[in-house]
Scaffold this active site. Structure first.
Site, PDB file in Angstrom:
ATOM      1  CG  HIS A   1      -9.505   4.875  -1.140  1.00 53.50           C
ATOM      2  ND1 HIS A   1     -10.213   5.679  -0.126  1.00 53.50           N
ATOM      3  CD2 HIS A   1      -8.505   5.481  -1.501  1.00 53.50           C
ATOM      4  CE1 HIS A   1      -9.541   6.768  -0.420  1.00 53.50           C
ATOM      5  NE2 HIS A   1      -8.717   6.466  -0.996  1.00 53.50           N
TER       6      HIS A   1
ATOM      7  CG  ASP B   1     -12.050   2.805   1.095  1.00 55.12           C
ATOM      8  OD1 ASP B   1     -10.839   2.301   1.250  1.00 55.12           O
ATOM      9  OD2 ASP B   1     -12.292   4.554   1.275  1.00 55.12           O
TER      10      ASP B   1
ATOM     11  CD  GLU C   1      -2.657   0.641   0.049  1.00 51.95           C
ATOM     12  OE1 GLU C   1      -2.855   2.415  -0.272  1.00 51.95           O
ATOM     13  OE2 GLU C   1      -3.465   0.253  -0.364  1.00 51.95           O
ATOM     14  CD  GLU C   2       0.149   4.273   2.237  1.00 49.88           C
ATOM     15  OE1 GLU C   2       0.617   4.771   1.581  1.00 49.88           O
ATOM     16  OE2 GLU C   2      -0.938   4.242   2.541  1.00 49.88           O
TER      17      GLU C   2
ATOM     18  CB  SER D   1      -7.952   9.619  -0.772  1.00 51.93           C
ATOM     19  OG  SER D   1      -7.359   8.883  -0.218  1.00 51.93           O
TER      20      SER D   1
END
Length: 775
Positions: free
Chosen positions: A747, A715, A241-242, A640
């Site tokens: 999302h 989400d 994800e990051e 977001s």
């Protein structure tokens, strides 16, 4: 964080350097590429686009509706993905979307000997139609391809005789003679499929285990099955994800060994995520490491292809670290592992002996300044002589350095940044990169000798450019666009000279956007000063305006760290549809966003929701000084982090904006994940005051302007609890607001019908509150 803006900037090619979307790695393109491309000539573009470029069409304006913006065929024109040349240079392959379904992709190939295109894999004909597993759906969301259908990736075998194609959770081997070999046919999804470097093995993850098999033979698990909380061969949640790391295993160059990640997430907190759908609710017990909580424990093991002779890599005594990147040396004699501390201020480059697992620290990278962090990057390359081309912000801007025999040489420098390492020709000693040397709004492609020197620009400054290269750095695949030219792609030599179009995408009479060219409006650019004098870039598109009349503004913002919004690249049809409706489009890049250097990003350190709000306010106040802007009709919209910004902007300055749309907002940073949140905010335990100040909940009751909250009810990124938290605060205080929920959507609230619904909802909301064009 995803969904950085409502329009994808297709022309930019690569994502910002610390956005979660990684730079694609291209297959090997060997010496025959030049002859191949010359043989293809302009024939390459023939099946995809007309040859003449026409920027203006003398046609009567047609109404550009949201329904048409999101329908097929795409108004951006054809959008080929993942163009690659076969190892022998004979075939150019790419994923081509369908005119009747712009989100479905099939695999096509061009044969230079017959000069003919053919569809190698028809995704509808060969697809099983099985529903993807929840794991694969979530992986696609994290790879930002959750909306795509059919074939989303593929990989050539090293002998150039076949292509591995994942399709509907199974694996297909497509032979160039038309033979299709189905490698798997199971109810489970085969995740993270790959072909080993020599092409002997196929590998994938199934049911938390890594499976390996020789091509054409049955695969078998090579790692143990250890329960629900332990996975082999996958990247953990925050890595996907990051950290822009989607892989959890890596083949050695000779296929004799592979290194495999094992992670244990039993200590990670469980979020009960209710995926609320139209006809029912599914409840998922999702391991989600919120800020300040425990992360998964990650280990690395080196093993034979059959799982034997397993050796554990020594990552250090402290297990509370991040496994950032893993690479084999080109000769396969060593492993290099990037280990980041939990605070994300220190990055160690570990050299690993794959025979024993023992490690030593080759060098350490520190944050460029106090009260800053390390931005992870894919802009590096290990060279054949064991030297390293490396990207670092150590001088305050992202630049390239050569690490050779323990010494550093800075190759690029100046008050601009290298955004992507494109390729390297090791024989000639040349590096190719994308950077902002000439313009932060229109990046260009450059080359520079590995011995240092002045960068040479290879692309046209009239366009925003991105590129990739073959393995040996011989040929460029350039993608470019500007405000009046949708994405084009072509092959070019090392000097940037075009060899052949891949997709000219000419704006002629046959282009899908042609009926709307008559009302296409130019983009204006400028800067305004921030409170400290820093220039902030803005972009504006105005409708045809009558003298003496004032117009409403659709003020789009993101505001968070990473993405750059203002750009001279093609921005698609959505912006034009909004302008056609009589609104002024406006966007501004605040401090904290990317590609302006360390000091431009640093002000958000332990202060999210502060300087970004102030900079966007400066944009709003600037708009109010313009004689053609209606100062009482400036509406803000963000998704977001942008949704979070809408709330903070309405809370900070009641009455400044006429209305706000908050899409999928983070409302309390304690609810978001560790790696992203702690990079900027620290932990709730040590930095509680910063978290309290950054929250969008405490001051939600101060919102007096019309507010529309939008959220997907399934989400898994910005979990729905963020929305329920803020609406509960406002309900308890009897503060009015409006809300639109999307059952079953994550999302990514998008689709041919849902996207028009979303934007029609937004503009009905604005109309209801008087934010309308003049009569």
């Amino acid at each position: 964080m995803i969904f950085l803006r409502p329009v994808l900037r297709l022309a930019t090619g690569a994502a910002p350097r610390h956005q979660a979307l990684p730079v694609a790695r291209r297959e090997a393109l060997r010496k025959p590429i030049l002859a191949t491309a010359l043989a293809l000539g302009t024939c390459l573009a023939a099946p995809l686009a007309a040859q003449s470029v026409t920027n203006k069409q003398e046609t009567a304006p047609m109404e550009l509706t949201f329904e048409r913006v999101f329908a097929s065929p795409s108004l951006d024109g054809p959008a080929p993905r993942k163009a690659k040349l076969s190892p022998d240079g004979r075939y150019l392959t790419l994923l081509r979307n369908r005119a009747e379904d712009k989100e479905r992709y099939d695999l096509w190939a061009y044969d230079r000997e017959t000069m003919a295109w053919s569809m190698l894999v028809d995704s509808e004909k060969l697809g099983s139609g099985r529903e993807l597993s929840e794991d694969e759906k979530m992986q696609r969301e994290r790879a930002r391809v959750g909306n795509l259908k059919g074939i989303i990736d593929y990989q050539w075998t090293s002998d150039g005789k076949g292509i591995l194609v994942p399709l509907d959770g199974d694996l297909i081997l497509a032979r160039l003679d038309g033979e299709i070999v189905r490698l798997t046919d199971t109810e489970e999804s085969e995740l993270n499929p790959g072909v080993s470097d020599t092409g002997r093995y196929v590998s994938f993850v199934r049911d938390r285990q890594l499976w390996v098999g020789e091509i054409g033979k049955d695969a078998a698990p090579v790692t143990p099955k250890e329960g629900e909380d332990i996975r082999w061969g996958e990247a953990e949640f925050v890595a996907q994800e990051e950290m822009a790391r989607l892989s959890g295993y890596w083949w050695s160059p000779d296929d004799k060994r592979l290194v495999v990640e094992r992670f244990d997430e039993s200590m990670v907190g469980v979020v009960t995520r209710a995926a609320i759908g139209a006809m029912g609710t599914k409840v998922y017990e999702q391991r989600y490491p919120v800020a300040g909580s425990a992360n998964a424990v990650v280990e690395l093991y080196v093993m034979d292809p059959d799982g034997q002779n397993r050796v554990k890599v020594d990552l250090g005594e402290n297990t509370d670290i991040y496994l950032a990147r893993v690479d084999w040396s080109p000769d396969g004699e060593a492993l290099y592992v990037q280990r980041q501390n939990r605070e994300q201020t220190v990055l160690d480059m570990l050299k690993v002996d794959p025979a024993t697992g023992k490690t030593s620290v080759l060098f350490t990278e520190h944050a460029a300044m106090k009260d800053y962090w390390i931005n992870l990057s894919d802009n590096y390359k290990w060279l054949a002589d064991r030297s390293l081309l490396w990207w670092s912000e150590r001088d305050g801007y992202g630049h390239l350095y050569l690490f050779r025999k323990g010494k550093w040489t800075q190759l690029t420098k100046g008050e601009w940044v290298v955004t992507d390492l494109v390729g390297i020709d090791q024989k000639k000693g040349l590096a190719f990169f994308r950077g902002t040397k000439d313009s932060v709004l229109a990046p260009q492609i450059y080359s520079i000798p590995l011995t240092g020197g002045k960068p040479a620009r290879l692309t046209d400054p009239a366009f925003s450019n991105a590129a990739s290269m073959d393995k040996n750095g011989q040929t460029l695949l350039v993608t470019r666009s500007n405000d009046d030219t949708p994405p084009q792609s072509f092959l070019a030599d090392q000097n940037g000279q075009r060899i052949a179009w891949i997709e000219e995408n000419a704006l002629d009479a046959s282009h899908p956007y042609a009926p709307y060219l008559a009302s296409h409006r130019p983009v204006q650019y400028g800067t305004i000063p921030a409170a400290d004098g820093t220039p902030l870039h803005w972009e504006m598109v105005t409708p045809e305006m009558a003298p003496g009349k004032r117009y409403p503004v659709y003020f789009y913002h993101y505001g968070g760290p990473g993405p750059q919004i203002v750009s001279k690249a093609w921005d698609g049809a959505l912006r034009q549809a909004i302008v056609d409706g009589g609104y002024i489009w406006f966007a501004l890049d605040n401090r904290g966003s990317a590609n302006r250097g360390v000091r431009f990003e640093q002000p958000i350190y332990r202060a999210m929701g502060g300087v970004e709000v102030a900079d966007q306010k400066a944009g709003g106040e600037y708009l109010k000084t313009l004689p053609f802007v209606d100062p009482d009709k400036i509406a803000i919209d963000g998704w977001s982090y942008g949704g979070y910004m809408t709330l903070k902007m309405l809370e900070a300055d009641p009455g400044l904006y006429a209305a706000g749309i908050s899409g999928a907002p983070v409302t309390k940073w304690e609810l978001y994940d560790t790696h992203y949140t702690e990079r900027y905010m620290g932990t709730p335990e040590k930095d509680g005051a910063a978290y309290a100040k950054s929250s969008a909940l405490a001051d939600a009751v101060k919102i007096t302007d019309p507010l529309l909250v939008i959220h997907g009810m399934a989400d898994d990124n910005v979990v729905f609890e963020n929305a329920t938290a803020v609406i509960a605060e406002m309900q308890a205080a009897n503060v009015p607001f409006e809300m639109m929920l999307y059952p079953g959507y994550t999302h990514r609230v998008a689709g041919e019908k849902i996207s028009p619904h979303r934007y029609n909802t937004v503009f009905r909301f604005l109309e209801a509150h008087g934010v309308t064009p003049p009569e």
